[in-house]
Write a protein that holds these residues in place. Structure first.
Motif, PDB file in Angstrom:
ATOM      1  N   ARG A   1      33.580  -7.300  37.593  1.00  0.00           N
ATOM      2  CA  ARG A   1      32.478  -7.743  38.726  1.00  0.00           C
ATOM      3  C   ARG A   1      31.673  -8.547  37.966  1.00  0.00           C
ATOM      4  O   ARG A   1      31.049  -8.359  36.825  1.00  0.00           O
ATOM      5  CB  ARG A   1      31.843  -6.396  39.309  1.00  0.00           C
TER       6      ARG A   1
ATOM      7  N   ARG B   1      24.335 -13.290  44.747  1.00  0.00           N
ATOM      8  CA  ARG B   1      25.812 -13.463  45.001  1.00  0.00           C
ATOM      9  C   ARG B   1      26.411 -12.355  43.988  1.00  0.00           C
ATOM     10  O   ARG B   1      25.847 -12.100  43.004  1.00  0.00           O
ATOM     11  CB  ARG B   1      26.235 -14.956  44.573  1.00  0.00           C
ATOM     12  N   SER B   2      27.561 -12.041  44.526  1.00  0.00           N
ATOM     13  CA  SER B   2      28.589 -11.083  43.716  1.00  0.00           C
ATOM     14  C   SER B   2      30.044 -11.625  43.911  1.00  0.00           C
ATOM     15  O   SER B   2      30.132 -11.930  44.998  1.00  0.00           O
ATOM     16  CB  SER B   2      27.999  -9.670  43.804  1.00  0.00           C
ATOM     17  N   ILE B   3      30.895 -11.140  42.775  1.00  0.00           N
ATOM     18  CA  ILE B   3      32.214 -11.328  42.913  1.00  0.00           C
ATOM     19  C   ILE B   3      32.976  -9.888  42.525  1.00  0.00           C
ATOM     20  O   ILE B   3      32.291  -9.410  41.801  1.00  0.00           O
ATOM     21  CB  ILE B   3      32.890 -12.364  42.300  1.00  0.00           C
ATOM     22  N   GLU B   4      33.829  -9.530  43.160  1.00  0.00           N
ATOM     23  CA  GLU B   4      34.586  -8.453  42.785  1.00  0.00           C
ATOM     24  C   GLU B   4      36.030  -8.709  42.377  1.00  0.00           C
ATOM     25  O   GLU B   4      36.582  -9.964  42.669  1.00  0.00           O
ATOM     26  CB  GLU B   4      34.396  -7.258  43.706  1.00  0.00           C
TER      27      GLU B   4
ATOM     28  N   LEU C   1      37.634  -9.097  39.848  1.00  0.00           N
ATOM     29  CA  LEU C   1      37.898 -10.085  38.987  1.00  0.00           C
ATOM     30  C   LEU C   1      39.030  -9.833  37.999  1.00  0.00           C
ATOM     31  O   LEU C   1      38.892  -8.888  37.219  1.00  0.00           O
ATOM     32  CB  LEU C   1      36.571 -10.757  38.207  1.00  0.00           C
TER      33      LEU C   1
ATOM     34  N   SER D   1      42.076 -14.492  39.729  1.00  0.00           N
ATOM     35  CA  SER D   1      41.211 -14.517  41.031  1.00  0.00           C
ATOM     36  C   SER D   1      40.415 -13.544  41.110  1.00  0.00           C
ATOM     37  O   SER D   1      40.120 -12.759  40.117  1.00  0.00           O
ATOM     38  CB  SER D   1      42.558 -14.003  41.889  1.00  0.00           C
ATOM     39  N   PHE D   2      39.527 -13.574  42.074  1.00  0.00           N
ATOM     40  CA  PHE D   2      38.535 -12.748  42.369  1.00  0.00           C
ATOM     41  C   PHE D   2      38.373 -12.413  43.914  1.00  0.00           C
ATOM     42  O   PHE D   2      38.791 -13.389  44.943  1.00  0.00           O
ATOM     43  CB  PHE D   2      37.114 -13.123  41.885  1.00  0.00           C
TER      44      PHE D   2
ATOM     45  N   GLN E   1      35.138 -12.477  46.869  1.00  0.00           N
ATOM     46  CA  GLN E   1      33.928 -12.495  47.135  1.00  0.00           C
ATOM     47  C   GLN E   1      33.708 -12.509  48.674  1.00  0.00           C
ATOM     48  O   GLN E   1      34.466 -13.243  49.505  1.00  0.00           O
ATOM     49  CB  GLN E   1      33.269 -13.841  46.902  1.00  0.00           C
ATOM     50  N   ARG E   2      32.904 -11.776  49.146  1.00  0.00           N
ATOM     51  CA  ARG E   2      32.504 -11.604  50.619  1.00  0.00           C
ATOM     52  C   ARG E   2      33.989 -11.396  51.491  1.00  0.00           C
ATOM     53  O   ARG E   2      34.024 -11.737  52.449  1.00  0.00           O
ATOM     54  CB  ARG E   2      31.894 -12.851  51.361  1.00  0.00           C
TER      55      ARG E   2
ATOM     56  N   LYS F   1      39.587 -13.501  49.320  1.00  0.00           N
ATOM     57  CA  LYS F   1      40.334 -13.493  47.875  1.00  0.00           C
ATOM     58  C   LYS F   1      40.307 -15.068  47.519  1.00  0.00           C
ATOM     59  O   LYS F   1      40.867 -15.849  48.456  1.00  0.00           O
ATOM     60  CB  LYS F   1      41.670 -12.908  47.804  1.00  0.00           C
TER      61      LYS F   1
END
Length: 649
Positions: A157, A169-172, A174, A192-193, A195-196, A199
């Motif tokens: 993350r 902002r955040s990405i999960e 990952l 890949s990740f 976000q919101r 994918k």
């Protein structure tokens, strides 16, 4: 043979001893001392507290290495997150023999469930920059001959908080695989990740990690792919945020992309597919696009664009050319019904009641110069247009110094303000040489007036829909038309005989009134246009009038006084036959004003005597042979003729 056997046994013993030593190695390594040494060295190097809070173990397979759990690197003072890096578990494996010779050959670097917190303080400084600078000053360096077999990241993350811009902002989820051999060799990352909730896949090739970490411009090739967007960059970047190269962007819906970015847009049926290519130069949050080529909603766009992204709303400037712009797509200014405008009928179709949204004006601030090949507003079709556009916090002012409009030219100042509860507008314009019939047909659905004209207009209005704006419009203006026609009525015929008016023979689809000049001025208040000096003139006709046009309901009511010469060149009598024009402007009615007609008739008689009246009334009675009255009838006098005219017996 015995000697060979002894040598074999010796070799086997050495191997066994080495294997035993390798397997027993964890027994001789003090993990407590190792933990302290690692924590101390990393803390000194980065300037941030480094802790291995969970177990630290020495691993033998698939290679000699370390495994640690709950590893943290403290954030900078004042940071929002407690740690800039937190890793649930990590593994580092190296080859033993090269290590004994002072070389590091990593066979595995794996991070499982890492959390990375990237933060920008109110002064614009990033927490990663402070750590990097301290690392450079401390002299921490990996040996130049360090080898890697790759780095893997799973279930990571990344959090980004910008106090200056008030952004989060955040990405999960990952996942990344980094193909890396040496720090001085190219590296490639794929993964890949999420976000919101969506994918995205990514790929990146970096010239060298060493030059990138040193702040030296490094060649990169990056791409981002998802079902709703594709973005790519090829050029050079450095760790200070400088980038220069070429970029591309493709999306099936800008609205969808903007909503995913947290900036939902309401733009009617517009902002759909976008493809864009440009050369890009960026430093920090200053971005300059040159040689821009884009297609948006079917429009072709080119030019240059610069933007400062430090504020939540970008501040932009640029010079753009667009082949055509249809504002109806974005503002709902035209009638919502599909197909061509409805044919004239007994009632007006009315203005659109679709809500006007000016969200587009809030996308950016700044100044743009636009050269448009064509512009459609409502049903108006403008030709090549050049404008200087200023945007600030949802308000727009456009200075148009050149417009091609229905065969003519003009200038205008157009203002729109979307900051209030309802949108407001103000237009100041001046046009000359316009073909009035198509202009009025497209502007207000009136196609009864032709000719070449000039129009000056200064109007303002506010409302949530075009209908509300037209009903509240205010302002003033003038109009003058030369060498034209009024369709639907022959005012010369109206003026020549009262009988024609009574029989409505002067009105109809094919009836026209030719004129040399048609002019008037007007004021507008609460959507009602008032005119008091309407004037029309030609070789055989002079006309004056006054009245009002209700722009909201699309109706008008005028009293017209045409005058035509009776008696040809002798000009024996000028008769004014006033009449009213009223109703929806798509279906006007013409009704004579008999009281006005008689007043004009009597006035002319008093001026010129009875002889002209005899001529006029003679023209209203049945014809008889010269010198002989009609058979069976006695000659009628003036009184009899007037009685017959008004139905008195």
């Amino acid at each position: 043979m015995n000697r060979r056997l002894l040598l074999g046994l010796a070799a086997g013993g050495v191997i066994a001893l080495a294997a035993a030593a390798y397997l027993a190695l964890p027994l001789f390594v003090s993990t407590a001392a190792l933990r302290g040494e690692i924590e101390s060295r990393v803390t000194r190097a980065t300037g941030r507290a480094f802790r291995i809070n969970g177990p630290l173990t020495v691993t033998l397979f698939p290679g000699l290495g370390l495994a640690a759990r709950d590893v943290t690197l403290a954030n900078v003072p004042g940071g929002k997150a407690k740690s800039i890096v937190h890793v649930e578990s990590m593994r580092l494996a190296v080859r033993l023999v090269p290590l004994l010779h002072g070389r590091i050959e990593a066979t595995e670097v794996a991070l499982d469930r890492p959390d990375i917190a990237l933060e920008v303080a109110a002064d614009g400084s990033g927490n990663w920059e402070l750590v990097r600078r301290h690392t450079e000053q401390s002299g921490l360096r990996l040996p130049a001959n360090t080898l890697f077999s790759g780095i893997t990241i799973r279930h990571g993350r990344v959090f980004y908080d910008n106090a200056r811009l008030r952004l989060h902002r955040s990405i999960e989820a990952l996942d990344a695989d980094i193909a890396l051999t040496r720090l001085a060799d190219p590296a490639k990352a794929t993964g890949s990740f999420v976000q919101r909730g969506r994918k995205l896949a990514f790929s990146a090739t970096v010239g060298t990690i060493r030059t990138l970490l040193a702040g030296i411009a490094t060649k990169v090739d990056m791409a981002l792919d998802a079902d709703f967007v594709h973005a790519a960059f090829l050029g050079f970047v450095s760790s200070d945020g400088t980038a220069k190269g070429s970029a591309s962007l493709r999306t099936g819906s800008v609205r969808d992309l903007a909503a995913w970015l947290g900036r939902p847009l309401a733009a009617g049926g517009g902002l759909g597919p976008l493809t864009a290519l440009a050369d890009i130069a960026a430093r920090g949050r200053h971005v300059v696009l040159t040689r821009l080529k884009a297609k948006l909603d079917g429009m072709s766009i080119g030019g240059t664009l610069a933007a400062d992204l430090h504020a939540p709303v970008p501040d932009a400037s640029g010079d753009l050319s667009i082949d055509h712009v249809d504002l109806n797509i974005y503002l709902h200014l035209a009638d919502d019904r599909p197909g061509p405008p409805p044919p004239p009928g007994p009632a007006s179709g009315g203005w659109s009641k679709a809500a006007i949204r000016l969200d587009l004006l809030k996308l950016m601030n700044g100044h743009l110069t636009l050269s448009l090949g064509g512009l459609i507003v409502g049903h108006l079709h403008l030709g090549p247009t050049h404008m200087a556009l200023a945007l600030r916090d949802g308000a727009m002012e456009a200075h148009i110094d050149r417009i091609a409009l229905y065969g003519g030219t003009g200038t205008a100042i157009l203002a729109a303000d979307g900051r209030g509860a309802v949108p407001s507008f103000r237009n100041t314009l001046s046009f000359t040489g316009i073909a009035m019939r198509p202009f009025l047909a497209d502007a207000i659905a009136v196609d009864k007036l032709g000719g070449t004209g000039s129009v000056a207009l200064d109007v303002a209005g506010a409302g949530a829909t075009p209908d509300a704006i037209m009903r509240g419009l205010s302002g003033r203006g003038t109009a003058a038309i030369a060498n034209g026609q009024v369709r639907g009525v022959d005012m010369g015929e109206v003026a020549r005989t009262i009988q024609t008016i009574l029989s409505a023979g002067a009105t109809g689809r094919d009836a026209t009134t030719a004129f040399d000049r048609f002019s008037g001025s007007f004021t507008i208040a609460k959507g009602v246009l008032v005119n008091k000096d309407l004037a029309l003139s030609s070789a055989y006709l002079h006309m004056t009038g006054a009245g009002a046009v209700d722009l909201g309901s699309q109706t008008l009511a005028f009293r017209i006084v045409p005058r035509a010469s009776i008696g040809g060149r002798m000009n024996l009598l000028d008769v004014g036959v006033p009449f009213a024009v009223y109703g929806p402007w798509t279906h006007l009615r013409y009704v004579p004003d008999l009281a006005g007609a008689m007043t004009g008739l009597v006035g002319s008689i008093l001026e010129k005597g009875a002889a002209p009246l005899d001529l006029l009334l003679g023209g209203l009675t049945p014809a008889a042979p010269p010198g002989k009255p009609p058979s069976g009838h006695k000659p009628k006098g003036i009184g009899d003729t007037l009685k017959g005219l008004f139905g008195l017996h």
